[in-house]
Design a protein around this motif. Sequence first.
Motif, short mmCIF file in Angstrom:
data_model
loop_
_atom_site.label_atom_id
_atom_site.label_comp_id
_atom_site.label_asym_id
_atom_site.label_seq_id
_atom_site.Cartn_x
_atom_site.Cartn_y
_atom_site.Cartn_z
N VAL A 158 0.88 -1.08 0.01
CA VAL A 158 0.37 0.13 0.09
C VAL A 158 0.84 1.34 0.42
CG1 VAL A 158 -1.60 -1.12 1.00
CG2 VAL A 158 -0.06 0.02 2.36
N ASP A 159 0.56 2.34 -1.21
CA ASP A 159 1.46 3.44 -0.77
C ASP A 159 1.36 4.53 0.07
OD1 ASP A 159 -1.72 4.48 -1.02
OD2 ASP A 159 -0.91 6.21 -2.95
N ALA A 171 -3.60 -0.20 -3.11
CA ALA A 171 -3.24 -1.21 -3.35
C ALA A 171 -3.11 -2.17 -4.01
CB ALA A 171 -3.84 -2.10 -1.99
N THR A 172 -1.25 -2.58 -3.97
CA THR A 172 -0.72 -3.42 -5.03
C THR A 172 -0.28 -4.89 -4.62
OG1 THR A 172 0.28 -1.20 -5.93
CG2 THR A 172 0.87 -2.90 -6.90
N LEU A 226 -6.10 -1.67 -7.33
CA LEU A 226 -6.37 -1.00 -7.14
C LEU A 226 -6.60 0.21 -5.84
CD1 LEU A 226 -6.70 -4.59 -5.33
CD2 LEU A 226 -9.22 -4.01 -5.87
N ILE A 227 -7.25 0.88 -5.84
CA ILE A 227 -7.96 2.14 -5.53
C ILE A 227 -8.80 1.64 -4.22
CG2 ILE A 227 -8.51 4.45 -5.52
CD1 ILE A 227 -7.39 4.56 -8.19
N LEU A 228 -8.83 2.09 -3.04
CA LEU A 228 -9.66 1.59 -2.05
C LEU A 228 -9.92 3.02 -1.01
CD1 LEU A 228 -7.50 -1.47 -0.45
CD2 LEU A 228 -8.84 -1.20 -1.90
N PHE A 229 -10.75 3.15 -0.89
CA PHE A 229 -12.08 4.63 -0.05
C PHE A 229 -12.72 4.14 0.93
CE2 PHE A 229 -11.61 5.66 -4.91
CZ PHE A 229 -11.68 6.68 -4.43
N THR A 279 -2.71 -3.57 8.17
CA THR A 279 -3.42 -2.64 8.60
C THR A 279 -3.02 -0.85 8.54
OG1 THR A 279 -3.62 -3.97 10.50
CG2 THR A 279 -4.30 -1.80 10.79
N ILE A 280 -4.16 0.05 8.00
CA ILE A 280 -4.05 0.65 7.40
C ILE A 280 -5.17 1.64 8.83
CG2 ILE A 280 -5.28 2.39 5.30
CD1 ILE A 280 -3.47 0.61 4.46
N ARG A 281 -4.93 2.83 9.23
CA ARG A 281 -5.64 3.28 10.23
C ARG A 281 -6.23 4.42 9.86
NH1 ARG A 281 -3.77 8.77 12.61
NH2 ARG A 281 -4.59 8.78 15.04
N VAL A 282 -7.21 4.54 9.85
CA VAL A 282 -7.84 5.72 9.03
C VAL A 282 -8.44 6.54 10.36
CG1 VAL A 282 -10.18 6.36 7.91
CG2 VAL A 282 -9.08 3.96 7.40
N LYS A 283 -8.92 8.40 10.00
CA LYS A 283 -8.50 9.41 10.82
C LYS A 283 -9.79 10.51 10.42
CE LYS A 283 -4.09 10.56 9.39
NZ LYS A 283 -3.01 11.96 9.32
#
Length: 601
Positions: A158-159, A171-172, A226-229, A279-283
């Motif tokens: 993930v970038d 995400a690649t 993919l692009i993830l929102f 794991t992605i932290r979303v603020k």
Amino acid sequence: MKKIFFLLLATLFITSASLAEEVKFTATAPRVVEVGEQFRLVYTVNEKAKDIQLPSLSGFRVLMGPSTSRNSSSQYINGKWSSSTTYTYTYVLLAEKEGKFTVNPAKIKVKGYDFSSNSVSIEVVKANEKPQNNQSNQSSQAAANKITQANLFVKVDVDRKNVYMGEHVVATIKVYTRLNIAGFGDSKFPSFNGFLSQEIPTSGQISLQRENVNGTIYNTGVIRKLILFPQHTGNITIDPFELECIIRQSRSSGNRGFFDDFFDNYQDIRVPRKSKPVTIRVKEFPANKPASFDGAVGSFRMSATVDKDSLQANDAITLKVNISGNGNLKLINPPEFDFPADFEVYDPKTNQDLKSTAKGMTGSTTFEYLIIPRHAGDYEIPPVDFSFFDPKAGIYRTRSTPKFNIKVGKGSGDATSAVISSFSKEDVKFIGKDIRFIKTNDFVPRLKGEVFFGTTNFYLAYLIPFLVFILAFVFNRKRIKENADLARVKNKRANRVAMKRLKAASTSLKAQKKEEFYDEILKALWGYTSDKLNLPLADLNKENITEILQGKNVDDELIQDFLNILNTCEFARYAPSTGSSEMDELYKKTMDTITKLEKSI
């Protein structure tokens, strides 16, 4: 003489420009090599050329070259033959020291003109230590061919791992190998729960390229991008990716037979691999949200135009609002204008021109409002604000439409003029009768000279219109009060808007447009819950919807049906194949679920 000179000069310029468009001179080389490794630097040109000139090759030694070759091909398309010829110049280079190097463009002559190639970047890494004796070399080779986690693994890159709500994550899904891969078997992609995903188009074929990973060179291939929102705040985990790799290895010499030396003796081994979860932290958004903010995240521009500002009553105006840029364009809602009461306005039509790339979702979304003024006069469409959150700057930004002054003249069909509808012959035709009988009911004659003033009918003629006016006034005040309650208006129109979305989904179903069908189903469900529960789309997620519906005593089975439809739509867009019968069943199930929710809430 001057005219001839300028004519020759123009001809020369046009000829060189057209030749420059036709000639393609390109350079290719590995992106990563080891110190002491030999590799090829290849130049390709599609026209016959001469006098190729290499740039300075600092950090490399030329061992051989140029080795030239020619490749011709012909094809027959639509009754026409076409042919092409490619000339290749190959150099063998030796990497002498570590570092990152840039090979500057080479030059070549084609029909007397000079052309330059592209530049090439090459990274040289430290070489792995190799044993000196033959026995140790064989054991090292065996160890290198041994299937281990270090030699073969898959990964979800993930970038970024720390984003704001609605900010995109690229995400690649990649495979890393130092072995000989013959193909791939079964795979299981992550579900991406908690994200709205959009696939980035790729070539469809997995092309392996060299890549430096912590000083070790791997052949890497992109399987999917993919692009993830993110759809809610907090920590969201991307499930592991599973892939079965087919590794081709030569059999050991002890198992080789007499005839094996004459044939390739390989075996294919199926090796399962599984990536680690990410794991992605979303603020959450900053607290100072503008009133016009509705969950748009990115960097956008907005423009608005009307096709005319002067017209006759009952003619149509088209108001177009275009929002373009980079961000979650697919989730942007139409701006809500405060149109004059004498304007009849239809629901806006949405047109999207979007492109998913490694930089995010770019393009534009256009909303078209069809407006019909019903009365003459001078009107004003006030500006409307569109706010979005810029994650790079960490601030909210607001764009506004201009104010539109509309001049409406009196038209032939203006509502201010009286319109009397005439009867047609069909309105007075008797079916099954050819004679209209004379009325035979009792008739009470009125004396000549009797006046209407002071009679009961006289007072009723005044009283009834007055009562009708009072009722109309009370009803209109109630309607204005209800329309001022936006939450109530959205609640009442939720089912109607959802059914319009489902109608659009039905059209996509008949046209076999799979992705548009599932998008419309998702928009119908998310839009219905947003309007019905009075929550912005940006704040909606599966968890809080479940909690709110349970608080409204909605049956658990109905809630689960609702969540199952959401999951099916998110998964089915990327399934290998989906039959029309399954899409039709999903459409019926969605309509039934929304109907049941409307009765339950």
